[in-house]
Motif scaffolding. Structure first.
Motif, PDB file in Angstrom:
ATOM      1  N   GLN A   9      56.016  48.832  40.897  1.00 47.68           N
ATOM      2  CA  GLN A   9      57.000  49.334  39.938  1.00 47.68           C
ATOM      3  C   GLN A   9      57.613  48.181  39.159  1.00 47.68           C
ATOM      4  N   MET A 168      44.178  52.217  26.386  1.00 42.36           N
ATOM      5  CA  MET A 168      44.188  52.569  27.798  1.00 42.36           C
ATOM      6  C   MET A 168      43.145  51.790  28.586  1.00 42.36           C
ATOM      7  N   ARG A 169      41.996  51.499  27.929  1.00 43.82           N
ATOM      8  CA  ARG A 169      40.947  50.780  28.640  1.00 43.82           C
ATOM      9  C   ARG A 169      41.432  49.381  29.030  1.00 43.82           C
ATOM     10  N   GLY A 172      44.468  49.718  31.543  1.00 46.41           N
ATOM     11  CA  GLY A 172      44.040  50.194  32.850  1.00 46.41           C
ATOM     12  C   GLY A 172      43.232  49.164  33.604  1.00 46.41           C
ATOM     13  N   ASN A 173      42.372  48.433  32.876  1.00 44.14           N
ATOM     14  CA  ASN A 173      41.550  47.434  33.553  1.00 44.14           C
ATOM     15  C   ASN A 173      42.393  46.310  34.111  1.00 44.14           C
ATOM     16  N   GLN A 208      36.731  42.217  29.355  1.00 46.10           N
ATOM     17  CA  GLN A 208      37.531  43.210  28.646  1.00 46.10           C
ATOM     18  C   GLN A 208      37.886  42.740  27.239  1.00 46.10           C
ATOM     19  N   TYR A 210      36.035  40.810  25.459  1.00 47.57           N
ATOM     20  CA  TYR A 210      34.779  40.963  24.721  1.00 47.57           C
ATOM     21  C   TYR A 210      34.567  42.413  24.327  1.00 47.57           C
ATOM     22  N   VAL A 211      34.830  43.334  25.282  1.00 47.81           N
ATOM     23  CA  VAL A 211      34.591  44.752  25.019  1.00 47.81           C
ATOM     24  C   VAL A 211      35.522  45.261  23.926  1.00 47.81           C
ATOM     25  N   PHE A 214      34.233  43.982  20.737  1.00 46.44           N
ATOM     26  CA  PHE A 214      32.926  44.599  20.479  1.00 46.44           C
ATOM     27  C   PHE A 214      33.097  46.006  19.940  1.00 46.44           C
ATOM     28  N   LEU A 215      33.962  46.799  20.590  1.00 45.55           N
ATOM     29  CA  LEU A 215      34.162  48.177  20.136  1.00 45.55           C
ATOM     30  C   LEU A 215      34.802  48.206  18.757  1.00 45.55           C
TER      31      LEU A 215
ATOM     32  N   LYS B  46      23.742  43.396  25.642  1.00 43.32           N
ATOM     33  CA  LYS B  46      24.826  43.829  24.769  1.00 43.32           C
ATOM     34  C   LYS B  46      25.024  45.342  24.864  1.00 43.32           C
ATOM     35  N   LEU B  49      26.486  46.325  28.212  1.00 45.80           N
ATOM     36  CA  LEU B  49      27.931  46.071  28.286  1.00 45.80           C
ATOM     37  C   LEU B  49      28.705  47.180  27.595  1.00 45.80           C
ATOM     38  N   LEU B  50      28.216  47.569  26.419  1.00 42.94           N
ATOM     39  CA  LEU B  50      28.890  48.639  25.675  1.00 42.94           C
ATOM     40  C   LEU B  50      28.884  49.933  26.468  1.00 42.94           C
ATOM     41  N   ALA B  53      31.182  49.770  29.424  1.00 43.85           N
ATOM     42  CA  ALA B  53      32.594  49.830  29.038  1.00 43.85           C
ATOM     43  C   ALA B  53      32.996  51.260  28.725  1.00 43.85           C
ATOM     44  N   LEU B  54      32.109  51.986  28.041  1.00 37.89           N
ATOM     45  CA  LEU B  54      32.434  53.373  27.703  1.00 37.89           C
ATOM     46  C   LEU B  54      32.435  54.252  28.948  1.00 37.89           C
ATOM     47  N   GLU B  56      32.961  53.281  32.013  1.00 38.03           N
ATOM     48  CA  GLU B  56      34.026  52.855  32.907  1.00 38.03           C
ATOM     49  C   GLU B  56      35.372  53.419  32.465  1.00 38.03           C
ATOM     50  N   ALA B  57      35.494  53.707  31.163  1.00 35.95           N
ATOM     51  CA  ALA B  57      36.777  54.171  30.637  1.00 35.95           C
ATOM     52  C   ALA B  57      37.244  55.434  31.346  1.00 35.95           C
ATOM     53  N   ILE B  60      38.844  54.579  34.467  1.00 32.51           N
ATOM     54  CA  ILE B  60      40.141  53.961  34.218  1.00 32.51           C
ATOM     55  C   ILE B  60      41.187  55.026  33.909  1.00 32.51           C
ATOM     56  N   TYR B  61      40.789  56.042  33.141  1.00 33.51           N
ATOM     57  CA  TYR B  61      41.750  57.117  32.844  1.00 33.51           C
ATOM     58  C   TYR B  61      42.210  57.773  34.131  1.00 33.51           C
ATOM     59  N   PHE B  63      42.287  56.521  37.059  1.00 34.46           N
ATOM     60  CA  PHE B  63      43.139  55.579  37.790  1.00 34.46           C
ATOM     61  C   PHE B  63      44.551  55.546  37.213  1.00 34.46           C
ATOM     62  N   VAL B  64      44.624  55.514  35.879  1.00 30.76           N
ATOM     63  CA  VAL B  64      45.943  55.465  35.240  1.00 30.76           C
ATOM     64  C   VAL B  64      46.736  56.731  35.561  1.00 30.76           C
ATOM     65  N   LEU B  67      47.967  56.614  39.099  1.00 29.14           N
ATOM     66  CA  LEU B  67      49.093  55.677  39.225  1.00 29.14           C
ATOM     67  C   LEU B  67      50.365  56.291  38.651  1.00 29.14           C
ATOM     68  N   MET B  71      53.846  56.907  40.538  1.00 29.01           N
ATOM     69  CA  MET B  71      55.037  56.207  40.061  1.00 29.01           C
ATOM     70  C   MET B  71      56.139  57.178  39.651  1.00 29.01           C
TER      71      MET B  71
END
Lengths: 223, 74
Positions: A9, A168-169, A172-173, A208, A210-211, A214-215, B46, B49-50, B53-54, B56-57, B60-61, B63-64, B67, B71
């Protein structure tokens, strides 16, 4: 467990360091200033006293860094969009440094949702501006009805989804890596955190950055 | 109440399953592609990785959300 929740927190909330009038200056802003100062001093040190021939070792290193970063981002964004490269390299350096700065015991600014949101909003403004520059206002409006008119709502929705997912990516990461590291440190405080720290603090942070770039460059390319 | 919150957070984190499967498939295919055409490794990395990342998002959502559940509800 309650101890950990309280600690999380505390890490999540970004404290106000000092106030100018009514405007509170957050911790992440101050750390951003430090990062800016470090990058600026590094750049000044690397670039003072440049020469055309008979270059020094320092200048060779500076040229190497600049050319490598520029060509990396240019490879992602394409030759025709070269004018956006300096901004993207700046963002790359900033996010990279601020993800790794957690190693020195300061709170990474990217762990503040406001910072990542600001970066994402800057990205989406750049993306849409690139679209307007490329197609003109009329063509930009028309582009929403591509490939067929019925998908227009989804294309409009994408303007809001893209920055949300970028923001968020990153957030969150960074937060996820931090939470996992804290859990590992509670479990085994010695030796074991080292390899994980390599992955979560250094590798993941740079990936991250880089990503994110990149995006953004991908979206600019197809804007 | 706190038990329910914990269960909710656990369910939210189940999004990780999808991301895990997705990244696993993507990496497997990328390995395949590099084995077939080692000279195209840069491009494949490359794209991988892209894709990662997509994919994995979504994790991550989840996880957020988990959390945020702990909280702000707990």
């Amino acid at each position: 467990m309650g101890d950990l929740a309280a600690k999380l927190q505390e890490e999540l909330t970004c404290e106000t360091v000092f106030q100018i009038g009514d405007i509170g200056i957050a911790e992440s802003t101050v750390i951003t200033w430090v990062i800016m100062a470090v990058l600026l001093i590094f750049a000044l040190f690397m670039t003072h006293n440049l020469r055309v021939d008979n270059i020094s070792k320092r200048q060779a290193a500076a040229e190497f860094i600049v050319v490598k970063l520029n060509s990396m981002v240019e490879g992602m964004i394409g030759k025709e969009n070269r004018k956006y490269v300096p901004y993207l390299v700046t963002v790359l350096l900033y996010i990279g440094v601020s993800n790794v700065i957690g190693l020195f015991g300061v709170k990474p600014p990217t762990k503040d949702l406001n910072v990542t949101a600001a970066l994402a909003i800057m990205s989406i403004i750049l993306i849409e501006a690139a679209g307007i520059v490329k197609r003109g206002v009329k063509g930009w409006c028309k582009n929403f009805a591509e490939p067929i008119a019925i998908v227009a709502p989804i294309n409009v929705l994408e303007i809001f989804i893209r920055p949300l997912s970028l923001c968020m990516r990153l957030f969150g990461n960074v937060l996820g890596a931090f939470v996992i590291m804290e859990l590992i440190k509670q479990l085994v405080p010695v030796v074991l955190p080292l390899p994980f720290s390599f992955y979560f603090d250094i590798f993941d942070g740079l990936i991250q950055a880089y990503v994110f770039v990149f995006l953004t460059s991908l979206f600019i390319k197809e804007a | 109440m706190s038990t329910l919150i914990a269960i909710g957070a656990g369910i939210a984190v189940l999004t990780g399953i999808g991301a895990g499967i997705g990244i696993g498939i993507a990496t497997g295919k990328a390995t395949d592609a590099v084995a077939r055409q080692p000279e195209a490794e840069g491009k494949i990395t490359k794209l991988l990785l892209l894709g990662c990342a997509l994919a994995e998002a979504t994790a991550i959502y989840g996880f957020v959300i988990a959390l945020l559940c702990i909280m702000f509800l707990g």
